[in-house]
Every structure is written in C-alpha cells, then in structure tokens.
Write an enzyme that holds these catalytic residues in place. Structure first.
Site, PDB file in Angstrom:
ATOM      1  CD  GLU A  23      23.213  -5.556 -27.665  1.00 23.00           C
ATOM      2  OE1 GLU A  23      23.717  -5.001 -27.423  1.00 23.00           O
ATOM      3  OE2 GLU A  23      22.171  -5.450 -27.224  1.00 23.00           O
ATOM      4  CE1 TYR A  66      24.509  -8.210 -28.590  1.00 20.94           C
ATOM      5  CE2 TYR A  66      25.458  -8.362 -30.770  1.00 20.94           C
ATOM      6  CZ  TYR A  66      24.741  -7.691 -29.012  1.00 20.94           C
ATOM      7  OH  TYR A  66      25.975  -6.629 -29.500  1.00 20.94           O
TER       8      TYR A  66
END
Ligand code: GDP
Ligand code: MN
Length: 384
Positions: free
Chosen positions: A189, A101
């Site tokens: 993101e 992530y």
C-alpha cells in the site's frame, strides 16, 4: 509479517518504485547525519506500525540541523498509541500537489488480486470508503494475466487522478504489482502516492505486509524478522507453535483446527458476543499446548470469558482436560472457562475435569458449540 515504513520503502526500491532519498536513525546524531545527506528540508518520521502518526506528532518537517535535533529528540522515545518509537526515518521533504491512495491485496473470494486506487489519498482509506465510496476505484487482476501498463493507466484515469499524474502513476502501479506478486506481499500500500508540482509521482509512505508462507524463498526477510514487534500474546503463542491472532473482543477462544476456530468466532458473533482472538491449538494438541494457550489468552486484559471448543480427532479429550487442570494450577486465570468437549475420549476428558474439583464459577461444560457460545457470551456481556 508487517514491515516498518522504512523497510517498506527499502523493499519498494528493489522494485524500482520511486521513494524520497533518506535513511533510518536510532539517535539524534544519526538523524542529523542522514538529514545532511538527504538535503534540507527534510521530514522526520516516527517508525511505528500504526497509522495516524502525523496527528500524534510523529511526523515533523525540519529546515536545518537544529530543527532535526529538536524533532528527532522529541520523537525518539515517544509513545504513539501504545507503540514506543525506537527509530525514525529521515527523508528529503517533498512538495505535494496532490495525494492519492494505491494498494494491492488478494481478494480470496474472487480468487484474484485487487487494486484499490483513489484520488483521495493521505487520509485513512477506511474513512474514504465510508464517506465517499465512489472515490475508490477497484480493479480485479487475474494473476495469470498480470497488470499491463495500459490497464493501470486506465484505472488511474477512472480514479480521476490529475492528467499530469497518469503516466507516473501507471508506471508505479505496474511496479507495485510486481512488488506485490514477486515480492510475496499480503498487502502493498502507498498512502499517500503523491503528484509533485514538477509533475513527478512518487511514494511518500509505504505499508507492506509480507506473506509468511513465502518466507522460505526469501532469506533476505531475516533482517525484518529481527526487528519484528510482536505483542506479548503473539510472542508467547509463537514460542508454543500456536496459531494466534489477537482481536479486540471479550471472549477468548481456543479451538482445535483452523476451521473449527473460525466457526467458533462466527457462532460467538451470532449470539451477540465478540471474539478476543483466534487461537488454533492444532490437530494433535496435548496438555502442554492447552496450558500454553490458556496462558496466552490470560495476557489479554479484555478477556471476560474463555470459550474452549474441542472436537477431538487426533486430539484426545483427556489431554485437553489435563492441560486445563494444569493451566489452572499454573496460572491464575482471570476469566472463567466454558468448554464444549466432544470427539475422541471426550468422556474421559469430562471425567478428569469433574474430578478436579474446579468450582462451577470457574469452569462449566456444555454439550454443544452453540450452548457453550451462549454461556461464554452471557458471562462476557454480563461482566461489562
Ligand atoms: P501516516 O499518517 O502515519 O500514514 O504517515 P504518512 O507518511 O502517510 O504522512 C502523513 C502526512 O504527512 C502525509 O499525508 C503528508 O500530508 C505529510 N507528509 C509526509 N511527508 C511529507 C513531505 O515530505 N512533505 C510534505 N509537505 N508533507 C509530508
Ligand atoms: Mn500514510
């Protein structure tokens, strides 16, 4: 403005962030054409602005044209958590060794940019934050200094990414930071950022939110505006120039000025309630805007009471009152109103409300913000 995954990937590509080759499709035939070009196997992905698409059946692998037809046919038109799938993204399927992530946001309190990086990607970062907070490495970046490759590599090492992924991840982090800053994002993101068995690293998903305040220097954002999906409340608010953000509580809030609107949210929370929205009708609000604001709030099925908090400066009390009376005549408000009206021409405003013959069960007036919040929360909580 939030982008769809495919738009986010196209945006990433401008900043040289590696993504899988693919294309967007609106029909089954288009999906097959894109798949042929992307080379099988491919992955067919629903384009909706909501997470957890995989679990909802919105992401499927396809080894050939027949499977693309099957999955594209099923996914187009699918309802994923209230979002209708109008388009799909088809890309070459990747082999995955590990999922990470990575994101950049702004930390307003620290006045710095914030990198969040974790070796536990693929799942929602909120879940990782609750269950394994140690697995998330955070790094503040001074906007003046920027992010160097060496610092990015160190962050990747600190996050315990596979040693084989460090160079690739550092390279992507620097590019993602460039996308976040030069690309004027509120959020950039990648989840998951993957390490492939062949040692390569690339972005398998893209979540990009653009900073609307920077739109003036990005004419190329117009194409995103065209596909933007606002809910009915947001669309109506925009046509009336109201600053509206939908939340999921039960007290509808209208205030004049962003600061007062935020304080009102805080006070509602403080007395045990939850806000259904943020709505700032602005400094010079008139009757028309007040009526529109009430209409926007009335769209929201969750609203059990409406708290109007006005401290008139340029906004005049009698205009606010006229707007309320007008709205009550125009729309059938589902929830009762509690109002705190103070400042310029508040007396005149209260007199208008009093003489309008509105029953007490529909509208009550309180002298302070705290009392008004208590009354609104009592109605909202009692109504459950
Ligand atoms: P989200 O769940 O809506 O955020 O959708 P993602 O794009 O993040 O995909 C969810 C999951 O599907 C990923 O974490 C992967 O495990 C899987 N997935 C997506 N694309 C591929 C792919 O190309 N190959 C493989 N093997 N799995 C994929
Ligand atoms: Mn994802």
């Amino acid at each position: 403005m939030d982008l769809f995954e495919y738009q986010g990937k196209q945006y990433f590509a401008r900043f040289d962030i590696p993504v899988s080759p693919g294309g967007v499709a609106y029909t089954v035939d288009e999906a097959v054409a894109v798949a042929e070009a992307a080379v099988y196997p491919v992955v067919v992905k629903a384009q909706v602005q909501v997470g957890g698409r995989g679990k909802a059946g919105g992401i499927k692998l396809a080894a050939n044209a027949d499977e693309v037809r099957l999955h594209a046919g099923n996914i187009l038109g699918m309802d994923i958590k209230g979002h209708l799938v109008k388009r799909i993204w088809v890309e070459h399927a990747s082999d995955i060794a590990e999922e990470y992530y990575a994101s950049f946001t702004l930390d307003r309190a620290a006045k710095k940019h914030l990198l969040m990086l974790s070796a536990e990607g693929g799942v929602e970062i909120e879940t990782v934050a609750v269950e394994h907070p140690d697995a998330i490495v955070t790094l503040h970046i001074d906007p003046v200094d920027g992010l160097s490759l060496a610092t990015a590599r160190q962050a990747a090492a600190d996050a315990k990414l596979n040693p084989a992924a460090l160079d690739g991840a550092a390279d992507i982090l620097v590019k993602l930071y460039d996308c976040f800053t030069r690309g004027d994002c509120d959020l950039a993101e990648i989840n998951p950022l993957i390490l492939r068995p062949d040692g390569g690293v690339h972005a398998l998903d893209a979540k990009v939110s653009l900073d609307n305040s920077a739109a003036f220097r990005h004419p190329e954002w117009d194409e995103y505006r065209a596909t933007e999906e606002l809910d009915e409340r947001e669309r109506l608010a925009r046509t009336h120039d109201l600053q509206y953000i939908g939340l999921d509580g039960t007290v509808g809030i209208i205030a004049n000025g962003a600061g007062l609107a935020m304080s009102t949210l805080d006070v509602v929370n403080q007395v045990g309630g939850s806000a259904a929205n943020f709505l700032d009708i602005g400094g010079g609000a008139n009757a028309d805007m007040m009526a529109a604001a009430l209409e926007v709030i009335n769209f929201d099925q969750n609203v059990k009471s409406i708290l109007i908090n006005i401290f008139g400066g340029i906004t005049r009390g009698e205009e606010v009152a006229k707007g309320i009376v007008e709205a009550l005549g125009r729309v059938n408000l589902r929830a009762p109103i509690v109002i705190r009206l103070d400042g310029t021409n508040a007396e005149e405003g209260r007199a208008i409300l009093a003489s309008a013959g509105i029953p007490e069960s529909r509208l009550t007036s309180k002298p302070t913000m705290l009392e008004a919040a208590r009354a609104a929360v009592a109605i909202a909580n009692g109504a459950n």
